[in-house]
Design an enzyme around this catalytic site. Structure first.
Site, PDB file in Angstrom:
ATOM      1  N   LYS A  37       0.821  -1.210   0.000  1.00 58.76           N
ATOM      2  CA  LYS A  37       0.000   0.000   0.000  1.00 58.76           C
ATOM      3  C   LYS A  37       0.852   1.256   0.000  1.00 58.76           C
ATOM      4  O   LYS A  37       0.487   2.236  -0.612  1.00 58.76           O
ATOM      5  CB  LYS A  37      -0.961  -0.008   1.179  1.00 58.76           C
ATOM      6  CG  LYS A  37      -0.235   0.133   2.479  1.00 58.76           C
ATOM      7  CD  LYS A  37      -1.082   0.510   3.633  1.00 58.76           C
ATOM      8  CE  LYS A  37      -0.066   0.825   4.728  1.00 58.76           C
ATOM      9  NZ  LYS A  37      -0.597   0.993   6.011  1.00 58.76           N
ATOM     10  N   THR A  38       1.999   1.213   0.673  1.00 61.14           N
ATOM     11  CA  THR A  38       2.845   2.414   0.665  1.00 61.14           C
ATOM     12  C   THR A  38       3.319   2.687  -0.752  1.00 61.14           C
ATOM     13  O   THR A  38       3.353   3.823  -1.219  1.00 61.14           O
ATOM     14  CB  THR A  38       4.053   2.220   1.594  1.00 61.14           C
ATOM     15  OG1 THR A  38       3.585   1.774   2.860  1.00 61.14           O
ATOM     16  CG2 THR A  38       4.796   3.514   1.783  1.00 61.14           C
ATOM     17  N   ASP A 221      -3.584   7.482   5.287  1.00 65.09           N
ATOM     18  CA  ASP A 221      -3.047   6.136   5.494  1.00 65.09           C
ATOM     19  C   ASP A 221      -3.568   5.604   6.835  1.00 65.09           C
ATOM     20  O   ASP A 221      -3.912   6.384   7.711  1.00 65.09           O
ATOM     21  CB  ASP A 221      -1.519   6.225   5.508  1.00 65.09           C
ATOM     22  CG  ASP A 221      -0.874   4.865   5.373  1.00 65.09           C
ATOM     23  OD1 ASP A 221      -1.600   3.896   5.067  1.00 65.09           O
ATOM     24  OD2 ASP A 221       0.346   4.771   5.572  1.00 65.09           O
ATOM     25  N   GLU A 222      -3.599   4.305   7.008  1.00 65.34           N
ATOM     26  CA  GLU A 222      -4.048   3.691   8.258  1.00 65.34           C
ATOM     27  C   GLU A 222      -5.422   4.232   8.673  1.00 65.34           C
ATOM     28  O   GLU A 222      -5.647   4.590   9.831  1.00 65.34           O
ATOM     29  CB  GLU A 222      -3.049   3.959   9.392  1.00 65.34           C
ATOM     30  CG  GLU A 222      -1.613   3.622   9.062  1.00 65.34           C
ATOM     31  CD  GLU A 222      -1.284   2.155   9.195  1.00 65.34           C
ATOM     32  OE1 GLU A 222      -2.236   1.332   9.283  1.00 65.34           O
ATOM     33  OE2 GLU A 222      -0.084   1.820   9.215  1.00 65.34           O
ATOM     34  N   GLN A 252      -6.571  -4.656  10.896  1.00 66.72           N
ATOM     35  CA  GLN A 252      -5.392  -4.150  11.590  1.00 66.72           C
ATOM     36  C   GLN A 252      -5.710  -2.942  12.458  1.00 66.72           C
ATOM     37  O   GLN A 252      -4.833  -2.169  12.819  1.00 66.72           O
ATOM     38  CB  GLN A 252      -4.298  -3.790  10.582  1.00 66.72           C
ATOM     39  CG  GLN A 252      -3.781  -5.002   9.833  1.00 66.72           C
ATOM     40  CD  GLN A 252      -2.622  -4.656   8.914  1.00 66.72           C
ATOM     41  OE1 GLN A 252      -1.568  -4.228   9.359  1.00 66.72           O
ATOM     42  NE2 GLN A 252      -2.832  -4.834   7.623  1.00 66.72           N
ATOM     43  N   ARG A 594       3.612  -9.634  10.384  1.00 69.37           N
ATOM     44  CA  ARG A 594       4.890  -8.907  10.265  1.00 69.37           C
ATOM     45  C   ARG A 594       5.961  -9.823   9.699  1.00 69.37           C
ATOM     46  O   ARG A 594       7.001  -9.373   9.223  1.00 69.37           O
ATOM     47  CB  ARG A 594       5.392  -8.395  11.629  1.00 69.37           C
ATOM     48  CG  ARG A 594       4.520  -7.380  12.357  1.00 69.37           C
ATOM     49  CD  ARG A 594       4.092  -6.242  11.509  1.00 69.37           C
ATOM     50  NE  ARG A 594       2.784  -6.521  10.918  1.00 69.37           N
ATOM     51  CZ  ARG A 594       2.270  -5.842   9.913  1.00 69.37           C
ATOM     52  NH1 ARG A 594       2.945  -4.858   9.373  1.00 69.37           N
ATOM     53  NH2 ARG A 594       1.075  -6.146   9.422  1.00 69.37           N
TER      54      ARG A 594
END
Length: 777
Positions: A37-38, A221-222, A252, A594
């Site tokens: 996504k980044t 974002d997030e 998340q 992760r």
DNA sequence: AACTCTGATGTGAGA
DNA sequence: CATCAGAGTT
């Protein structure tokens, strides 16, 4: 047409490309863990500018940590050299803080307002509660803070707020008084930053219009971790252009206790009519085995935007479960496994140990230390929270804002100067502590209070012209702060504290190197809005230890998820509430995802906690992984996985896989930030960490793992070094006699020749002159 | 009036 | 096991 950019865009997967291509209107990108996504976000920004001719200054992109913002900024700049800088890429809190500084008059604050952290607000709250004669047993400051924080996150002031509580009226009264106290101190807490901007923009349509004219494209974002205030604010700003792109993953969402509401992402399509939705489900980070296990766990949650993550990284290895007899054994197993992995060629820096709460790191730290395995703790007792650091910051804060009575209370008798609690209470009775200090000093010009006033006036004078570092130095000198520490503390303790203060000074100098115009205000703002992960150094060759919350957004080839036990994880206070349990599960999901190549989950049958032994059952999150998706777990459940456990035969061989498999490009992008631009200032962590000052000061025999012996001393010209800000360089000249005044003249590859004070420059030796030892390669 | 010691207390994650 | 408030000491 930018060929490099087009090539990169061509390398996106179809869904990513779709998200990059939808430039107008509301867009929700449901981005599963590790789905790039980044990358998508940065491409999107670049494409807006390059393909669609959008003015870079018209783009506002918001993330949650400075670190994420910085990484994105660097990537955008790399794609669009010379133009990427003009994009506003920031965090919610920094954006609001800067807006309030700019428009402080309209907001009704002086420019130098102070941002209170939770400690400060708690102190203020205590004063308020004492003032109202409330029983501190009945309404603890913490509880009050939490209720008020909730109100602010919902954009409710003391008037509108309707606490769902029998004592509603009393709570409202506390809220009101607390707010008055903040105003009097010319201070804001974290929640106020957002709330005040919201109020300002509603009260001043002209200012809102100015922002709406400037910003036409919004990215968040997030998004799953936004609270109501943040959502309303971004909705307000974007309401004119309607170009709002949010990226997130409800699986998340782990910050509900901070006011975040998962509702924002679940209801995006309702909130923004005509919204498009794109799902990113291809995972570039992990192997399928890890994804399957993580997906199995999260499947136990109810959810709206369900995803199915897949990868072309191959099946990989099954995640492993280790059940130890107690926490010591758990730590030993982790440490010895890490040692084995390292021998097999996995650098320490590619491994991470994640835990539910900070207190769990202790035993692991000991186990690592005893094997001299280097590690690094992110978070925990935060640097800027340390007593001695807060003391000095309180001086700086007070000099920046004379109304900050919390800071004044802290410094008025620090170091001890005979102005104790009783005196302070008397002085504060008038409601104007500083004013009363001046009155009393006039009344008895030879008294202690007068001496304090004189000191402060002197420092105020210094503050007017001096740099922040010079001012700090003046504070230390004029108060004889180090002498005081040496007199009142144990030798070791005093040394520790002094080196922490020196690290603070070093940080200030770093910031000044980057920005010679650095003002006191800017520095204090940076400190206030600084996050622990902001100074995580992924390139360090150390095992990373951190909480699951801090690990969000990061990835590591090898991950250990420890203390997977009922009561710990899920945390006992969350077990009985379904929505809280779901959040714990999301946290487990975050932790598992992760891992890139290898995932360990560990538990202990008994654990030393809060000074006593607790016997814990294995976490339900382990049971939620189906048989066959996890190794090391006894089929029956209560068997003795612990005692029978052995490293899987052939585990060493399997590492050729770890090494040989080239990481997907996406992953490499994330994990290899440009060292020259890596996090400059806040390079301190817990005292187990080595700051340059601490390192040269004590031999740190307790922490062999963290010391890099001889790296700082015996530096000779010709040595290759690495500086956190300036990157690689070669020492040209060494001058000075004592530790305090070693000066290094270094030729940096990127920025040319610089002269630095060894004591304050956080240097890493890459290659010493006359030796073949190579560090960091 | 300030400093020092003791016993009680409360322990999650963090911008 | 830390920290902190309050009693006791200087």
């Amino acid at each position: 047409m930018n060929a490099a950019l087009e090539r990169q865009i061509a390398g996106l997967n179809p869904r990513q490309a779709e998200a990059v291509g939808i430039t107008e209107g509301p867009l929700l990108v449901v981005a599963g863990a590790g789905s790039g996504k980044t990358r998508m976000l940065t491409m999107r920004i670049a494409a807006l500018i390059e393909r669609h001719g959008v003015d870079p200054t018209a783009i506002l992109a918001v993330t949650f940590t400075n670190k994420a913002a910085k990484e994105m900024r660097e990537r955008v700049q790399a794609l669009l050299p010379g133009r990427g800088e003009a994009v506003t890429l920031t965090t919610f809190h920094t954006f609001c803080s800067q807006l309030l500084r700019k428009w402080h008059e309209a907001a009704g604050f002086p420019e130098g307002f102070t941002i209170y952290d939770e400690d400060d607000s708690e102190k203020l709250m205590k004063l308020v509660l004492a003032d109202l004669n409330l029983d501190p047993k009945k309404c603890t400051p913490r509880a009050m803070q939490s209720v008020i924080s909730q109100a602010k996150n919902e954009l409710q002031g003391p008037e509108e707020f309707k606490p769902p509580h029998p004592e509603a009226e009393r709570i409202k009264a506390v809220y009101k008084r607390y707010q008055e106290a903040l105003t009097k101190n010319q201070a804001m807490d974290f929640d106020d930053l957002i709330f005040c901007v919201w109020k300002l923009l509603n009260a001043r349509p002209d200012l809102l219009a100015r922002l709406q004219e400037r910003y036409r494209y919004f990215l968040v974002d997030e998004y799953q971790d936004t609270n109501t205030a943040q959502y309303k604010l971004i909705a307000l700003l974007s309401s004119a252009s309607r170009n709002l792109c949010v990226v997130g993953d409800e699986d998340q969402s782990i910050y509900s206790w901070r006011g975040a509401t998962i509702r924002n992402i679940r209801e995006f399509e309702k909130d923004f009519q005509g919204a498009r939705v794109v799902y990113l489900e291809q995972n570039y980070r992990s192997t399928q085995g890890i994804l399957d296990a993580a997906s199995a766990v999260i499947a136990n949650n109810a959810g709206t935007h369900k995803k199915r993550l897949w990868t072309t990284n191959g099946a990989g290895e099954l995640p492993r479960f280790i059940h130890a007899a107690d926490d010591r054994e758990e730590a030993d197993r982790i440490a010895s496994e890490i040692r084995t992995l390292e021998r097999d060629g996995i650098p320490y820096g590619e491994m991470a140990i994640l835990f539910r709460m900070n207190s769990l790191s202790r035993t692991v730290e000991q186990a690592l230390s005893s094997r001299t395995i280097p590690y690094e703790v992110t978070g925990g007792l935060k640097f800027f929270q340390r007593r001695e650091v807060k003391d000095i910051l309180a001086y700086l804060r007070f000099l920046g804002n004379r109304n900050d009575s919390i800071a004044l209370r802290r410094i008025i008798n620090t170091p001890r100067r005979g102005i104790g609690d009783t005196t302070v209470s008397k002085l504060a009775a008038s409601g104007d502590l500083w004013g009363e200090v001046m009155v009393q000093a006039g009344a008895s010009p030879r008294g202690k209070i007068a001496a304090f006033l004189k000191l402060m006036e002197e420092l105020v004078g210094t503050a007017e012209h001096a740099t922040v570092s010079a001012l700090t130095k003046a504070i230390l000198d004029r108060t004889s702060y180090f002498d005081w520490l040496n007199e009142t503390e144990e030798e070791k303790e005093a040394e520790d504290r002094i080196s922490n203060v020196e690290s603070l000074l070093a940080d200030i100098r770093f910031q000044e190197e980057e920005n010679p115009q650095l003002s006191l205000r800017e520095y204090l703002e940076k400190v206030a809005l600084h996050a622990d992960v902001d100074d995580l150094d992924e390139t360090a060759e150390r095992v990373h230890l951190m909480t699951l919350h801090n690990a969000k957004g990061l990835e590591f080839p090898v991950v250990f998820l420890m203390a997977m036990e009922e009561g710990v994880f899920p945390h006992h206070s969350s077990k009985d509430l379904p929505h809280q349990l779901e959040e714990e599960r999301r946290l487990a999901y975050v932790g598992m995802t992760r891992a890139m190549r290898r995932l360990y989950m560990t538990a202990a049958r008994r654990r030393m906690m809060f000074g006593g032994w607790t016997g814990n059952l294995v976490s339900r999150f382990i049971s939620e992984v189906p048989a066959g998706m996890l190794t090391g777990r006894p089929a029956g459940g209560s068997g003795s996985a612990g005692t029978n456990w052995h490293p899987t035969p052939g585990s060493a061989a399997s590492f050729s896989f770890l090494k040989s498999q080239a990481p997907a490009e996406e992953s490499r992008d994330i994990r290899t930030p440009n060292p020259a631009t890596q996090a400059p200032g806040y390079s301190f962590r817990k005292s187990t960490e080595t700051s340059p000052a601490a390192e040269s000061r004590s031999a740190a025999p307790d922490h062999p793992a963290n010391s890099e012996p001889g790296t700082m001393l015996n530096l000779q010209s010709g040595s290759d070094v690495f500086h956190q800000v300036f990157g690689k360089g070669r020492v040209a000249l060494v001058e000075g006699r004592s530790l305090g005044d070693f000066r290094l003249t270094i030729d940096f590859e990127k920025v040319g020749r610089k002269t630095l004070l060894l004591q304050y420059a956080s240097l890493r030796v890459i290659k010493k002159q006359h030796t073949q030892e190579v560090k960091g390669c």
